[in-house]
Write a protein that holds these residues in place. Structure first.
Motif, PDB file in Angstrom:
ATOM      1  N   GLU A  49      11.180   5.340 -20.655  1.00 50.22           N
ATOM      2  CA  GLU A  49      10.085   4.380 -20.616  1.00 50.22           C
ATOM      3  C   GLU A  49       9.471   4.381 -19.217  1.00 50.22           C
ATOM      4  OE1 GLU A  49      11.000   0.502 -22.273  1.00 50.22           O
ATOM      5  OE2 GLU A  49      12.592   1.385 -23.496  1.00 50.22           O
ATOM      6  N   SER A  50       8.152   4.297 -19.146  1.00 50.86           N
ATOM      7  CA  SER A  50       7.433   4.289 -17.873  1.00 50.86           C
ATOM      8  C   SER A  50       6.662   2.992 -17.704  1.00 50.86           C
ATOM      9  CB  SER A  50       6.452   5.462 -17.797  1.00 50.86           C
ATOM     10  OG  SER A  50       7.154   6.674 -17.774  1.00 50.86           O
ATOM     11  N   PHE A  51       6.593   2.556 -16.462  1.00 52.72           N
ATOM     12  CA  PHE A  51       5.903   1.312 -16.129  1.00 52.72           C
ATOM     13  C   PHE A  51       4.980   1.573 -14.941  1.00 52.72           C
ATOM     14  CE2 PHE A  51      10.007   0.481 -17.951  1.00 52.72           C
ATOM     15  CZ  PHE A  51       9.699  -0.403 -18.970  1.00 52.72           C
ATOM     16  N   SER A  52       3.710   1.253 -15.104  1.00 55.16           N
ATOM     17  CA  SER A  52       2.726   1.491 -14.045  1.00 55.16           C
ATOM     18  C   SER A  52       2.345   0.184 -13.374  1.00 55.16           C
ATOM     19  CB  SER A  52       1.476   2.157 -14.620  1.00 55.16           C
ATOM     20  OG  SER A  52       1.799   3.460 -15.064  1.00 55.16           O
ATOM     21  N   PHE A  53       2.207   0.256 -12.066  1.00 56.18           N
ATOM     22  CA  PHE A  53       1.819  -0.883 -11.252  1.00 56.18           C
ATOM     23  C   PHE A  53       0.656  -0.459 -10.367  1.00 56.18           C
ATOM     24  CE2 PHE A  53       6.382  -1.092 -12.015  1.00 56.18           C
ATOM     25  CZ  PHE A  53       6.570  -2.393 -12.457  1.00 56.18           C
ATOM     26  N   GLU A  54      -0.370  -1.298 -10.271  1.00 57.87           N
ATOM     27  CA  GLU A  54      -1.506  -1.039  -9.397  1.00 57.87           C
ATOM     28  C   GLU A  54      -1.161  -1.538  -7.995  1.00 57.87           C
ATOM     29  OE1 GLU A  54      -4.450   0.514  -9.998  1.00 57.87           O
ATOM     30  OE2 GLU A  54      -3.734   0.997 -12.008  1.00 57.87           O
ATOM     31  N   ILE A  55      -0.971  -0.608  -7.077  1.00 59.29           N
ATOM     32  CA  ILE A  55      -0.625  -0.936  -5.702  1.00 59.29           C
ATOM     33  C   ILE A  55      -1.613  -0.226  -4.783  1.00 59.29           C
ATOM     34  CG2 ILE A  55       1.158  -0.844  -3.908  1.00 59.29           C
ATOM     35  CD1 ILE A  55       2.011  -2.450  -6.351  1.00 59.29           C
ATOM     36  N   PRO A  56      -2.338  -0.959  -3.934  1.00 60.11           N
ATOM     37  CA  PRO A  56      -3.213  -0.290  -2.966  1.00 60.11           C
ATOM     38  C   PRO A  56      -2.391   0.602  -2.038  1.00 60.11           C
ATOM     39  CG  PRO A  56      -3.675  -2.646  -3.053  1.00 60.11           C
ATOM     40  CD  PRO A  56      -2.421  -2.406  -3.854  1.00 60.11           C
ATOM     41  N   LEU A  57      -2.919   1.750  -1.699  1.00 58.48           N
ATOM     42  CA  LEU A  57      -2.207   2.728  -0.879  1.00 58.48           C
ATOM     43  C   LEU A  57      -1.676   2.113   0.410  1.00 58.48           C
ATOM     44  CD1 LEU A  57      -1.284   5.639  -0.662  1.00 58.48           C
ATOM     45  CD2 LEU A  57      -3.475   6.196   0.383  1.00 58.48           C
ATOM     46  N   GLU A  58      -2.464   1.248   1.033  1.00 61.19           N
ATOM     47  CA  GLU A  58      -2.029   0.654   2.302  1.00 61.19           C
ATOM     48  C   GLU A  58      -0.855  -0.321   2.128  1.00 61.19           C
ATOM     49  OE1 GLU A  58      -5.451  -1.777   0.684  1.00 61.19           O
ATOM     50  OE2 GLU A  58      -5.144   0.349   1.038  1.00 61.19           O
ATOM     51  N   GLN A  59      -0.563  -0.728   0.897  1.00 61.70           N
ATOM     52  CA  GLN A  59       0.559  -1.627   0.625  1.00 61.70           C
ATOM     53  C   GLN A  59       1.852  -0.889   0.284  1.00 61.70           C
ATOM     54  OE1 GLN A  59       0.512  -5.036   0.871  1.00 61.70           O
ATOM     55  NE2 GLN A  59      -1.538  -4.788   1.705  1.00 61.70           N
ATOM     56  N   MET A  60       1.759   0.414   0.007  1.00 64.26           N
ATOM     57  CA  MET A  60       2.929   1.164  -0.472  1.00 64.26           C
ATOM     58  C   MET A  60       4.118   1.099   0.493  1.00 64.26           C
ATOM     59  SD  MET A  60       2.500   2.340  -3.498  1.00 64.26           S
ATOM     60  CE  MET A  60       3.538   3.757  -3.760  1.00 64.26           C
ATOM     61  N   GLN A  61       3.873   1.101   1.793  1.00 63.89           N
ATOM     62  CA  GLN A  61       4.981   1.051   2.755  1.00 63.89           C
ATOM     63  C   GLN A  61       5.662  -0.313   2.787  1.00 63.89           C
ATOM     64  OE1 GLN A  61       6.562   3.337   4.315  1.00 63.89           O
ATOM     65  NE2 GLN A  61       5.206   5.024   3.824  1.00 63.89           N
ATOM     66  N   LYS A  62       5.034  -1.320   2.206  1.00 62.97           N
ATOM     67  CA  LYS A  62       5.588  -2.677   2.239  1.00 62.97           C
ATOM     68  C   LYS A  62       6.304  -3.055   0.949  1.00 62.97           C
ATOM     69  CE  LYS A  62       1.810  -4.085   5.241  1.00 62.97           C
ATOM     70  NZ  LYS A  62       0.619  -4.915   5.358  1.00 62.97           N
ATOM     71  N   ILE A  63       6.237  -2.179  -0.060  1.00 61.30           N
ATOM     72  CA  ILE A  63       6.794  -2.476  -1.380  1.00 61.30           C
ATOM     73  C   ILE A  63       8.268  -2.080  -1.449  1.00 61.30           C
ATOM     74  CG2 ILE A  63       6.685  -1.821  -3.834  1.00 61.30           C
ATOM     75  CD1 ILE A  63       4.451  -3.661  -2.987  1.00 61.30           C
ATOM     76  N   LEU A  64       9.051  -2.916  -2.094  1.00 59.79           N
ATOM     77  CA  LEU A  64      10.438  -2.609  -2.411  1.00 59.79           C
ATOM     78  C   LEU A  64      10.580  -2.760  -3.922  1.00 59.79           C
ATOM     79  CD1 LEU A  64      13.227  -1.955  -1.170  1.00 59.79           C
ATOM     80  CD2 LEU A  64      13.666  -4.412  -1.141  1.00 59.79           C
ATOM     81  N   VAL A  65      11.133  -1.754  -4.577  1.00 60.35           N
ATOM     82  CA  VAL A  65      11.324  -1.782  -6.028  1.00 60.35           C
ATOM     83  C   VAL A  65      12.796  -2.091  -6.297  1.00 60.35           C
ATOM     84  CG1 VAL A  65      11.128  -0.491  -8.185  1.00 60.35           C
ATOM     85  CG2 VAL A  65       9.502  -0.051  -6.315  1.00 60.35           C
ATOM     86  N   ALA A  66      13.039  -3.201  -6.982  1.00 62.49           N
ATOM     87  CA  ALA A  66      14.399  -3.570  -7.389  1.00 62.49           C
ATOM     88  C   ALA A  66      14.571  -3.194  -8.848  1.00 62.49           C
ATOM     89  CB  ALA A  66      14.628  -5.065  -7.191  1.00 62.49           C
TER      90      ALA A  66
END
Length: 122
Positions: A49-66
């Motif tokens: 199963e795949s899940f897509s999230f809209e994340i602005p490129l400049e936010q990618m370094q601040k994201i943590l996926v649990a």
């Protein structure tokens, strides 16, 4: 950001009805969450199963996926079986998986995480 939950293996024996919850965190706050279907009576579930999230490129370094594996219970609280973190604030394999994903845009990078589950991050 696309997170693919492929499969889990050798889960702890509980009621054996596992599902996976994916949470996007930033600064300790939950931004979004999604979960897989519940797989009945198995310690080796296959999800794909795949899940897509809209994340602005400049936010990618601040994201943590649990990514947490739960055992579903009809009555009472669902029990957590295991949890991993993937992202720039993660450590070990979770950080390496994130770095590999950022270095290879638009290419899925699959990785087993501590015999709990196989996930792909794109």
């Amino acid at each position: 950001l696309t997170v693919g939950i492929l499969q889990a293996a050798d889960l702890m024996s509980m009621d054996s009805d596992p599902y996976v919850k994916i949470q996007l965190l930033q600064g300790g706050k939950r931004l979004k969450k999604k979960k897989t279907t519940v797989k009945k009576n198995t310690l080796n579930p296959y999800y794909n199963e795949s899940f897509s999230f809209e994340i602005p490129l400049e936010q990618m370094q601040k994201i943590l996926v649990a990514v947490t594996v739960f055992d579903y219970d009809k009555i009472g609280k669902n029990d957590a079986i295991g949890k991993i973190f993937v992202g720039s604030k993660a450590t070990g394999l979770g950080l390496k998986h994130w770095s590999d994903m950022l270095a290879n845009p638009r290419r899925p990078i699959a990785q087993w995480h501590y015999c709990i589950l196989l996930i792909s991050v794109l």
